[in-house]
Write a protein that holds these residues in place. Structure first.
Motif, PDB file in Angstrom:
ATOM      1  N   VAL A   1       0.873  -1.178   0.000  1.00 22.48           N
ATOM      2  CA  VAL A   1       0.000   0.000   0.000  1.00 22.48           C
ATOM      3  C   VAL A   1       0.905   1.221   0.000  1.00 22.48           C
ATOM      4  N   VAL A   2       0.661   2.139  -0.921  1.00 23.97           N
ATOM      5  CA  VAL A   2       1.439   3.372  -0.987  1.00 23.97           C
ATOM      6  C   VAL A   2       0.528   4.524  -0.602  1.00 23.97           C
ATOM      7  N   ALA A   3       0.900   5.269   0.414  1.00 24.32           N
ATOM      8  CA  ALA A   3       0.117   6.443   0.806  1.00 24.32           C
ATOM      9  C   ALA A   3       0.879   7.694   0.400  1.00 24.32           C
ATOM     10  N   LEU A   4       0.292   8.458  -0.507  1.00 22.58           N
ATOM     11  CA  LEU A   4       0.883   9.735  -0.952  1.00 22.58           C
ATOM     12  C   LEU A   4       0.223  10.838  -0.150  1.00 22.58           C
TER      13      LEU A   4
ATOM     14  N   ALA B   1       3.126   0.300  12.279  1.00 14.65           N
ATOM     15  CA  ALA B   1       4.283  -0.416  12.822  1.00 14.65           C
ATOM     16  C   ALA B   1       3.834  -1.567  13.713  1.00 14.65           C
ATOM     17  N   ARG B   2       2.862  -1.320  14.560  1.00 15.80           N
ATOM     18  CA  ARG B   2       2.377  -2.375  15.467  1.00 15.80           C
ATOM     19  C   ARG B   2       1.885  -3.584  14.685  1.00 15.80           C
ATOM     20  N   GLU B   3       1.221  -3.318  13.565  1.00 18.62           N
ATOM     21  CA  GLU B   3       0.665  -4.404  12.747  1.00 18.62           C
ATOM     22  C   GLU B   3       1.653  -4.879  11.683  1.00 18.62           C
ATOM     23  N   ASN B   4       2.821  -4.260  11.653  1.00 18.27           N
ATOM     24  CA  ASN B   4       3.852  -4.602  10.658  1.00 18.27           C
ATOM     25  C   ASN B   4       3.273  -4.621   9.241  1.00 18.27           C
ATOM     26  N   GLN B   5       2.556  -3.559   8.904  1.00 18.92           N
ATOM     27  CA  GLN B   5       1.866  -3.487   7.612  1.00 18.92           C
ATOM     28  C   GLN B   5       2.803  -3.044   6.499  1.00 18.92           C
ATOM     29  N   ASN B   6       2.539  -3.552   5.306  1.00 20.06           N
ATOM     30  CA  ASN B   6       3.333  -3.170   4.142  1.00 20.06           C
ATOM     31  C   ASN B   6       2.836  -1.853   3.555  1.00 20.06           C
ATOM     32  N   VAL B   7       2.954  -0.828   4.357  1.00 18.46           N
ATOM     33  CA  VAL B   7       2.514   0.506   3.934  1.00 18.46           C
ATOM     34  C   VAL B   7       3.739   1.386   3.735  1.00 18.46           C
ATOM     35  N   THR B   8       3.864   1.958   2.557  1.00 21.57           N
ATOM     36  CA  THR B   8       4.916   2.937   2.305  1.00 21.57           C
ATOM     37  C   THR B   8       4.271   4.308   2.193  1.00 21.57           C
ATOM     38  N   THR B   9       4.621   5.173   3.131  1.00 24.70           N
ATOM     39  CA  THR B   9       4.060   6.517   3.143  1.00 24.70           C
ATOM     40  C   THR B   9       5.054   7.476   2.485  1.00 24.70           C
ATOM     41  N   ILE B  10       4.603   8.156   1.467  1.00 26.75           N
ATOM     42  CA  ILE B  10       5.453   9.156   0.810  1.00 26.75           C
ATOM     43  C   ILE B  10       4.918  10.530   1.183  1.00 26.75           C
ATOM     44  N   ILE B  11       5.693  11.246   1.991  1.00 23.25           N
ATOM     45  CA  ILE B  11       5.292  12.591   2.417  1.00 23.25           C
ATOM     46  C   ILE B  11       5.805  13.592   1.394  1.00 23.25           C
ATOM     47  N   LEU B  12       4.895  14.350   0.809  1.00 27.93           N
ATOM     48  CA  LEU B  12       5.271  15.368  -0.176  1.00 27.93           C
ATOM     49  C   LEU B  12       5.403  16.686   0.571  1.00 27.93           C
ATOM     50  N   ALA B  13       6.635  17.010   0.922  1.00 29.81           N
ATOM     51  CA  ALA B  13       6.880  18.080   1.894  1.00 29.81           C
ATOM     52  C   ALA B  13       7.203  19.382   1.179  1.00 29.81           C
ATOM     53  N   ASN B  14       6.183  20.196   0.995  1.00 27.32           N
ATOM     54  CA  ASN B  14       6.421  21.531   0.414  1.00 27.32           C
ATOM     55  C   ASN B  14       6.343  22.623   1.477  1.00 27.32           C
ATOM     56  N   ARG B  15       6.214  22.198   2.746  1.00 22.38           N
ATOM     57  CA  ARG B  15       6.322  23.126   3.889  1.00 22.38           C
ATOM     58  C   ARG B  15       5.248  24.210   3.872  1.00 22.38           C
ATOM     59  N   SER B  16       4.079  23.864   3.317  1.00 21.67           N
ATOM     60  CA  SER B  16       3.015  24.873   3.272  1.00 21.67           C
ATOM     61  C   SER B  16       1.674  24.179   3.083  1.00 21.67           C
TER      62      SER B  16
ATOM     63  N   PRO C   1       6.224  -1.310   7.546  1.00 17.02           N
ATOM     64  CA  PRO C   1       5.986   0.048   7.055  1.00 17.02           C
ATOM     65  C   PRO C   1       7.273   0.833   6.831  1.00 17.02           C
ATOM     66  N   ARG C   2       7.190   1.827   5.985  1.00 18.19           N
ATOM     67  CA  ARG C   2       8.319   2.703   5.681  1.00 18.19           C
ATOM     68  C   ARG C   2       7.733   4.087   5.413  1.00 18.19           C
ATOM     69  N   LEU C   3       8.466   5.102   5.790  1.00 21.13           N
ATOM     70  CA  LEU C   3       8.074   6.465   5.436  1.00 21.13           C
ATOM     71  C   LEU C   3       9.208   7.109   4.659  1.00 21.13           C
ATOM     72  N   ILE C   4       8.848   7.794   3.590  1.00 19.36           N
ATOM     73  CA  ILE C   4       9.832   8.511   2.781  1.00 19.36           C
ATOM     74  C   ILE C   4       9.405   9.972   2.720  1.00 19.36           C
ATOM     75  N   GLU C   5      10.225  10.828   3.270  1.00 21.98           N
ATOM     76  CA  GLU C   5       9.928  12.260   3.193  1.00 21.98           C
ATOM     77  C   GLU C   5      10.582  12.817   1.941  1.00 21.98           C
ATOM     78  N   VAL C   6       9.773  13.318   1.039  1.00 20.34           N
ATOM     79  CA  VAL C   6      10.270  13.882  -0.206  1.00 20.34           C
ATOM     80  C   VAL C   6      10.329  15.397  -0.068  1.00 20.34           C
ATOM     81  N   SER C   7      11.535  15.937  -0.107  1.00 18.90           N
ATOM     82  CA  SER C   7      11.683  17.397  -0.032  1.00 18.90           C
ATOM     83  C   SER C   7      11.406  17.985  -1.406  1.00 18.90           C
ATOM     84  N   LEU C   8      10.406  18.818  -1.483  1.00 16.71           N
ATOM     85  CA  LEU C   8      10.037  19.425  -2.777  1.00 16.71           C
ATOM     86  C   LEU C   8      10.474  20.887  -2.807  1.00 16.71           C
TER      87      LEU C   8
END
Lengths: 511, 511
Positions: free
Chosen positions: A403-406, A423-438, A504-511
């Motif tokens: 599962v990819v969460a944008l 994390a508790r459920e050890n889910q295969n969720v990859t969260t991509i944070i689109l960080a434009n700081r606004s 799970p994994r989180l990826i912070e994308v600096s935009l």
């Protein structure tokens, strides 16, 4: 057997075997009863809007309801905005709210509030179990209510004494009535769709599987444009699927797109209206002289109405489908299009994408349109903070695919607690944070305002850059592995790894 | 002048000059207008329950309302549980909820919902501004509503077109009517309080400043026990203040404490009832043969009724006050009592303590009872997640003193986003997280249950230890300096530093 156990066993017997819970004192007996049904799986969350958003996601992917377990009026209140979203998605949810014992209510203890009024703002039905009397029947009815005639949130208030007192275990599942498609003149609609500029607009069930293929045949036979409404709960898309144009969120663009349409035929879609009103512009997005015809409303199964229409259109050919195509991968500093290009390369077949990317969503959707076949979820009620919770429910419903969460950075902060449950459920969720700081989507609204009505205060209140939000630290603080990336090459490497590693994994994308 | 500006200027003129906001598209004109009044201070939050909790805290310390600015029904829903708490605290709050433009509502756009029904569950009044008509008067009325007769949450729905259209700026503040104390027989109450075991129970205004001193005189003259109800919005306590016993949260202990009381006289307190019901036990905490007499209800100013009672008691002597006393500081691994002892040593005069420490709150309160004079805030509505938001409001109302927020780890996660606003505003808030890695207060409820009704599922759902929540990482991720401590010596060092350094700090205490 106590009432709480009757509730849990009845849920299980009615096919409801996942419960997203944030319980309190009044729910202790239900909590304890959760292992009285062998299939029932409780999932703990740290805030109620995570529970309700997860139930929405579960329903979208599993096609059946999960239960929630919430604590009194304030617990329901905390979960209401994602119940609003679920209700707009027509997601069946069995929403269980513990209440004070019946005799305790009149004492007006601190946590007493008007739970029924809260519930009725989002629920297709609000029932209340009473101690010792018909609790199984009430529970089964709540499950049935959630499924039809119009699917949605069905709420049961469960007083503490109804949970702890003895009750009869006497009921299985109840029949479900689904709304039926209204009678329409398929010949007339077929004819209308043959007019130049005609639009067949799809929503809900009509953007999935077989209904979508039938709609594709109709479009090919009539020459009508095939379009999805601005947001749909789950869309089947990618290579081999019928390609869909989507009605823009921006009301000016949407109005312009529909301006020349002599007719818009709705299949599972609602007549298009702007999310918000603006001074001096109409709220309806179709032109005044456009004819809007409803083939079938969102709550019905779309395959029969679409099949009948296809027959009237003589649409027998296979639909045109999206050939596989990956966008070029350009390196260097990331923008939304590059995020989409990288995602398109790695997205595995069957993956689920949860889109709360806000201003970045459109370019990412464009870049992934012809990636491996996947499912794409959108926000149906417009209340921000649905993405991370929804991903939990999607992963619970289908643990076999990523599962990819944008999620935009502003959006992510509404329900950031969701990461811990992933994390508790050890889910295969990859969260991509689109960080434009606004709050970029609101900055876009500023551009639409009369310049004399803008101010410095406003500009300042739309920035979330001081202090900078460090999502890597927050994710790690909740047990989720995390990386920060700023180039396409880095994202490529990290994303490939994320889809291979479990959990799970989180990826912070600096935009 | 547009309506939004009329709203902001009227608020300012009525003495409302702080606005805790999480706005959206429908609030853009109000947001922009926030700098049209020179004194208006907007405070940005990342989730609405932070805004509403902050408004509660501001009202408690400043004694006047702040405004909120929330986005439509879902924004209000997200903020409802802390509005519930504010309502139970009798905190005046001017709750402004943007709505769709009047003409847009009937289109049932995605974010449309029944805002009025949501509001009415927590509000003393719900008003709606209409475009171009009497917006100033409506705004002034909302401020007035929030202040009396019974102070609380007063809500104004502000349709977007009412905000963006021209309107007349025509109104200043309106008079406020406060509820008056009912007529009572002070001689009879004085006599009742002289009975052995009599209790004078205080709440709200009666645990502050002069009313508390008068109550102390009454207790000294009559021999009655002076007690505070289980929670009070702000209590003046510490050295030089009248000492108060507090009615226990545990209903068995509370019932036992009140068992022998022939009479309980209520001054600003409500007749004591259990937070929750339990099988086979009464909800009222006074014995059936105890006489409960109300001197004055929570919503009135308590000094006049207490003065009249003091006169009837012949209570002319100064009250007995708490002499300064610091608990011994024992070193080594921390428990709640040691946290309290360290806090007592460093708490500066005038400090504000926000107590959401749940199971750890009682020992910390005991240890600080005779520390430097300070203010102690508690949760009035029982909805968890009020602590960090309340601290923001307290610090906004009084930036000159440290605010200490004592928060359980489970509680902290409901509104963890609040930390960012503390950093953005550079507030002198020190958050002490009492990390026992569980919903300990619910584990205590398990102990009260029939053993046959407990289960493994329940035990598992009351632990929040996997993964471990790293509050240091989360705080740093939101720009708040943070430390983890596990011994009294470490806490002593870090806390001393926290009170000297400006800006927010988080201390995770491993218990």
């Amino acid at each position: 057997m106590i009432g709480a156990e009757v509730v849990v066993r009845t849920l299980d017997r009615c096919g409801v075997d996942v419960c997203f819970a944030n319980p309190g004192t009044s729910e202790m007996h239900v909590l304890s009863a959760l292992d009285s049904a062998p299939d029932m799986r409780p999932v703990l969350v740290l805030q109620e809007n995570v529970a309700t958003g997860a139930a929405d996601g579960f329903a979208r992917i599993a096609g059946r309801p999960a239960a929630t377990l919430l604590h009194l009026g304030p617990g329901l209140a905390n979960g209401l905005s994602n119940l609003h979203n679920a209700s707009r998605a027509l997601s069946p949810v069995v929403n269980i709210v513990g209440d004070h014992a019946t005799g305790h209510r009149r004492l007006d203890a601190p946590l007493t509030s008007d739970i029924r009024s809260l519930s009725e703002t989002v629920s297709v039905s609000t029932r209340c179990a009473m101690p010792g009397r018909g609790i199984g029947a009430e529970t089964a009815a709540v499950v049935s209510d959630s499924l039809g005639p119009v699917p949605g949130v069905a709420t049961m208030l469960l007083p503490a004494d109804a949970a702890w007192q003895e009750a009869a275990d006497d009921i299985g599942s109840l029949p479900v009535s689904r709304a039926e498609a209204p009678e329409v003149d398929h010949g007339r609609i077929a004819q209308a769709l043959r007019q130049p500029g005609a639009v067949l607009m799809l929503g809900h069930d009509a953007v999935r599987g077989e209904p979508l293929r039938i709609a594709g045949r109709i479009a090919a036979a009539t020459g009508a444009a095939l379009m999805a409404q601005t947001t749909t709960p789950v869309t089947d898309r990618g290579a081999g699927r019928v390609a869909l144009e989507r009605l823009p969120f921006n009301p000016d663009q949407a109005r312009q797109r529909l301006a020349g349409a002599p007719v818009v035929v709705l299949a599972g879609a609602r007549a298009p209206v702007a999310f918000f009103a603006y001074p001096g512009t109409p709220g309806r997005l179709t032109a005044p002289d456009t004819t809007v015809i409803e083939l079938c409303p969102p709550e019905v199964t779309a395959s029969d109405p679409l099949s009948a229409l296809a027959e009237a259109c003589g649409a027998t050919e296979d639909p045109v489908v999206q050939p596989p195509r990956l966008p070029d991968l350009r390196g260097g500093a990331l923008d939304a299009a590059k995020v989409g290009a990288v995602l398109a390369r790695h997205l595995p077949e069957g993956a689920i994408v949860v889109d709360e990317a806000m201003t970045n969503g459109v370019p990412i959707a464009a870049a992934t349109a012809a990636a491996a076949p996947h499912r794409w979820c959108q926000n149906m009620g417009g209340s921000i903070g649905y993405g991370a919770p929804l991903a939990i429910g999607c992963a619970a419903a289908d643990p076999t695919v990523p599962v990819v969460a944008l999620i935009g950075d502003g959006s992510a902060m509404y329900t950031i607690q969701a990461l811990w449950t992933q994390a508790r459920e050890n889910q295969n969720v990859t969260t991509i944070i689109l960080a434009n700081r606004s709050y970029r989507i609101l900055q876009a609204e500023v551009a639409k305002m009369d310049p004399t009505q803008r101010s410095n205060a406003m500009d300042d209140m739309l920035r979330i850059d001081a202090p900078v939000l460090d999502f890597v630290a927050m994710a790690q603080g909740m047990g989720v592995a995390a990386d920060r990336v700023s180039t396409a090459e880095e994202l490529d490497r990290v994303l490939r790894d994320a889809f291979v590693q479990p959990g799970p994994r989180l990826i912070e994308v600096s935009l």
